[in-house]
Write a protein that holds these residues in place. Sequence first.
Motif, PDB file in Angstrom:
ATOM      1  N   MET A  45       0.827  -1.207   0.000  1.00 58.33           N
ATOM      2  CA  MET A  45       0.000   0.000   0.000  1.00 58.33           C
ATOM      3  C   MET A  45       0.865   1.263   0.000  1.00 58.33           C
ATOM      4  N   ALA A  46       1.970   1.245   0.743  1.00 62.01           N
ATOM      5  CA  ALA A  46       2.879   2.393   0.744  1.00 62.01           C
ATOM      6  C   ALA A  46       3.475   2.598  -0.643  1.00 62.01           C
ATOM      7  N   SER A  47       3.862   1.494  -1.282  1.00 62.96           N
ATOM      8  CA  SER A  47       4.397   1.579  -2.641  1.00 62.96           C
ATOM      9  C   SER A  47       3.343   2.115  -3.603  1.00 62.96           C
ATOM     10  N   ALA A  48       2.103   1.658  -3.434  1.00 65.57           N
ATOM     11  CA  ALA A  48       1.018   2.111  -4.304  1.00 65.57           C
ATOM     12  C   ALA A  48       0.796   3.612  -4.161  1.00 65.57           C
ATOM     13  N   PHE A  49       0.816   4.115  -2.927  1.00 59.90           N
ATOM     14  CA  PHE A  49       0.635   5.549  -2.711  1.00 59.90           C
ATOM     15  C   PHE A  49       1.772   6.338  -3.354  1.00 59.90           C
ATOM     16  N   GLY A  50       2.987   5.794  -3.265  1.00 51.66           N
ATOM     17  CA  GLY A  50       4.120   6.447  -3.917  1.00 51.66           C
ATOM     18  C   GLY A  50       3.926   6.550  -5.418  1.00 51.66           C
ATOM     19  N   PHE A  51       3.370   5.499  -6.026  1.00 54.96           N
ATOM     20  CA  PHE A  51       3.113   5.525  -7.463  1.00 54.96           C
ATOM     21  C   PHE A  51       2.047   6.565  -7.818  1.00 54.96           C
ATOM     22  N   ILE A  52       1.004   6.682  -6.985  1.00 54.74           N
ATOM     23  CA  ILE A  52      -0.031   7.685  -7.241  1.00 54.74           C
ATOM     24  C   ILE A  52       0.565   9.091  -7.173  1.00 54.74           C
ATOM     25  N   VAL A  53       1.403   9.325  -6.173  1.00 57.43           N
ATOM     26  CA  VAL A  53       2.047  10.639  -6.022  1.00 57.43           C
ATOM     27  C   VAL A  53       2.903  10.969  -7.232  1.00 57.43           C
ATOM     28  N   ILE A  54       3.720  10.019  -7.658  1.00 54.87           N
ATOM     29  CA  ILE A  54       4.615  10.300  -8.783  1.00 54.87           C
ATOM     30  C   ILE A  54       3.825  10.480 -10.078  1.00 54.87           C
ATOM     31  N   GLY A  55       2.699   9.747 -10.205  1.00 54.24           N
ATOM     32  CA  GLY A  55       1.886   9.884 -11.410  1.00 54.24           C
ATOM     33  C   GLY A  55       1.265  11.261 -11.532  1.00 54.24           C
ATOM     34  N   LEU A  56       0.631  11.730 -10.462  1.00 53.18           N
ATOM     35  CA  LEU A  56       0.015  13.054 -10.485  1.00 53.18           C
ATOM     36  C   LEU A  56       1.072  14.146 -10.609  1.00 53.18           C
ATOM     37  N   SER A  57       2.217  13.938  -9.970  1.00 55.60           N
ATOM     38  CA  SER A  57       3.293  14.926 -10.043  1.00 55.60           C
ATOM     39  C   SER A  57       3.855  15.013 -11.454  1.00 55.60           C
ATOM     40  N   HIS A  58       4.039  13.860 -12.100  1.00 54.72           N
ATOM     41  CA  HIS A  58       4.498  13.843 -13.490  1.00 54.72           C
ATOM     42  C   HIS A  58       3.587  14.696 -14.366  1.00 54.72           C
ATOM     43  N   TRP A  59       2.299  14.517 -14.183  1.00 53.36           N
ATOM     44  CA  TRP A  59       1.312  15.217 -15.005  1.00 53.36           C
ATOM     45  C   TRP A  59       1.437  16.729 -14.837  1.00 53.36           C
ATOM     46  N   TYR A  60       1.341  17.186 -13.585  1.00 56.98           N
ATOM     47  CA  TYR A  60       1.359  18.628 -13.354  1.00 56.98           C
ATOM     48  C   TYR A  60       2.721  19.233 -13.686  1.00 56.98           C
ATOM     49  N   LEU A  61       3.794  18.565 -13.286  1.00 62.40           N
ATOM     50  CA  LEU A  61       5.124  19.134 -13.485  1.00 62.40           C
ATOM     51  C   LEU A  61       5.532  19.130 -14.952  1.00 62.40           C
ATOM     52  N   GLY A  62       5.018  18.164 -15.725  1.00 62.27           N
ATOM     53  CA  GLY A  62       5.264  18.199 -17.161  1.00 62.27           C
ATOM     54  C   GLY A  62       4.660  19.446 -17.784  1.00 62.27           C
ATOM     55  N   PHE A  63       3.413  19.736 -17.403  1.00 57.65           N
ATOM     56  CA  PHE A  63       2.747  20.957 -17.871  1.00 57.65           C
ATOM     57  C   PHE A  63       3.475  22.199 -17.369  1.00 57.65           C
ATOM     58  N   ARG A  64       3.858  22.176 -16.086  1.00 51.66           N
ATOM     59  CA  ARG A  64       4.504  23.338 -15.485  1.00 51.66           C
ATOM     60  C   ARG A  64       5.830  23.647 -16.167  1.00 51.66           C
ATOM     61  N   SER A  65       6.604  22.603 -16.472  1.00 54.12           N
ATOM     62  CA  SER A  65       7.903  22.839 -17.104  1.00 54.12           C
ATOM     63  C   SER A  65       7.746  23.340 -18.536  1.00 54.12           C
ATOM     64  N   ASP A  66       6.638  22.966 -19.211  1.00 55.66           N
ATOM     65  CA  ASP A  66       6.370  23.506 -20.546  1.00 55.66           C
ATOM     66  C   ASP A  66       6.157  25.017 -20.498  1.00 55.66           C
ATOM     67  N   ARG A  67       5.612  25.513 -19.390  1.00 57.52           N
ATOM     68  CA  ARG A  67       5.290  26.937 -19.270  1.00 57.52           C
ATOM     69  C   ARG A  67       6.394  27.739 -18.587  1.00 57.52           C
TER      70      ARG A  67
END
Length: 451
Positions: A45-67
């Motif tokens: 479950m801890a590993s799963a939460f880590g994956f959720i965090v990195i997934g959402l972070s990838h999404w937002y930070l990819g957009f953020r770095s484009d701007r």
Amino acid sequence: MLSYPRRISYGIGRTGSSLLLTFVDFAGLNIYYSFFLLNPLYAGMASAFGFIVIGLSHWYLGFRSDRTESRFGRRRPYIIIGAPALAITGFLIFVPHWIIPPSPDPINDPTWQFLTFGYYLLTLALFKFFYAFLITAYQAWLPEIADPDERPNVGAIQNTANWIGTGIGIVLGFVSGILFVPISGIPTTIGFIVLVTISLLCFLLFLPAIFFVRSRPGIKPIDRSIVEETKTALKNPNYVKWILVVGFWSLTLSTITAIIVPMLQNGLLLGFTQLILAAGIFLIALMIVPFILARLVKRFGKKRILMAALIILALILPFTAILGLPAFGPVTFQVIAFGIPLGSCVAALYLMRYVVIADIAHKDELESGQARAGMYEGFQGVPLNVFQAIGATFLGWFLLVLQVSPGPPPVNFGFFWWGPVFAIFLVIAAVILHYTNIDPDFSDLEKPLNK
């Protein structure tokens, strides 16, 4: 044109981050389950939460770095901040004893189990966030610094650096028995030195890219909302199919990463020398294959190579169910015979993931006139990590159900039967790949620009 010294400067950064990430992924479950005696479902479950965090972070930070627009460029600020932050949080994962007092009976102490679970979940989530912070921008940099015909070579250099770090991380994960004290999980003197060293390397090896690599001129930040950019990316049917392909195979790859060390140490009971030998053979395959594939891609195309890797990996994983049986020869021979094709296929999947997403982003830029590599790379992390989170939770439940004894060391039938189960997801990925175009013709797309 990206010179070879700059290609190396860019690619070498992955050695440090991959070393630390691999050690966390390979040793994390092993240390918390086999040494700290944390319930395997909690660890999953801890590993799963880590994956959720990195997934959402990838999404937002990819957009953020484009701007992003700064004196340091679009992507470099994320590397400057992300590299040291990743190093610090990775180190903290393995020192819970600094915060949580030891328990005389950790298996049956619910308070200790809860506190240890919370510490692992928090530190792992922070580590995954900063990994996304660093690597999303770093990967989105590739189509902005290298031409399409240079990317397979840059990808091969990057993948080799990646697998050097991964290989060292695997070796360290395999021998984690000498790095941590059983039950307490406190790092030994050697273990503490190793943790400090790999954390420092995670930061230092990104310095060449920070100082020597620059984006090509003329790239402008995109002035759009994250919702608009996400909708634009999802209107690309090839991109949607690609992230499903990566999602299904990542579910299996994350499981391989988490289970391989417990399987070898606690399932097959390999000794120190056997573990080093197996890790060395696996590492050689990982280092050589990317350069071979870089040549084969030019002749056969990315799709054929990737399809072959998925099918071969799906065929060999079920053999984990019979791995170690005396009828098939010495255990060391079996592990080597299994590890060479396993390492080769895994290397192929990782190489293609980096190259294909860069090609998709570049094709979109040629067609739309806008560079959104960060969004393509970043949003890919959402479904990818959701799949990995599902895999981590399922693996934790799988190990709990098939557990014979919590140990130490744990005895678990799940160490062997995971292969046939998780091979199914590779077959699904191969079916979707069949309907996906990952070999665009850039010469036709660039003709209008050259008129």
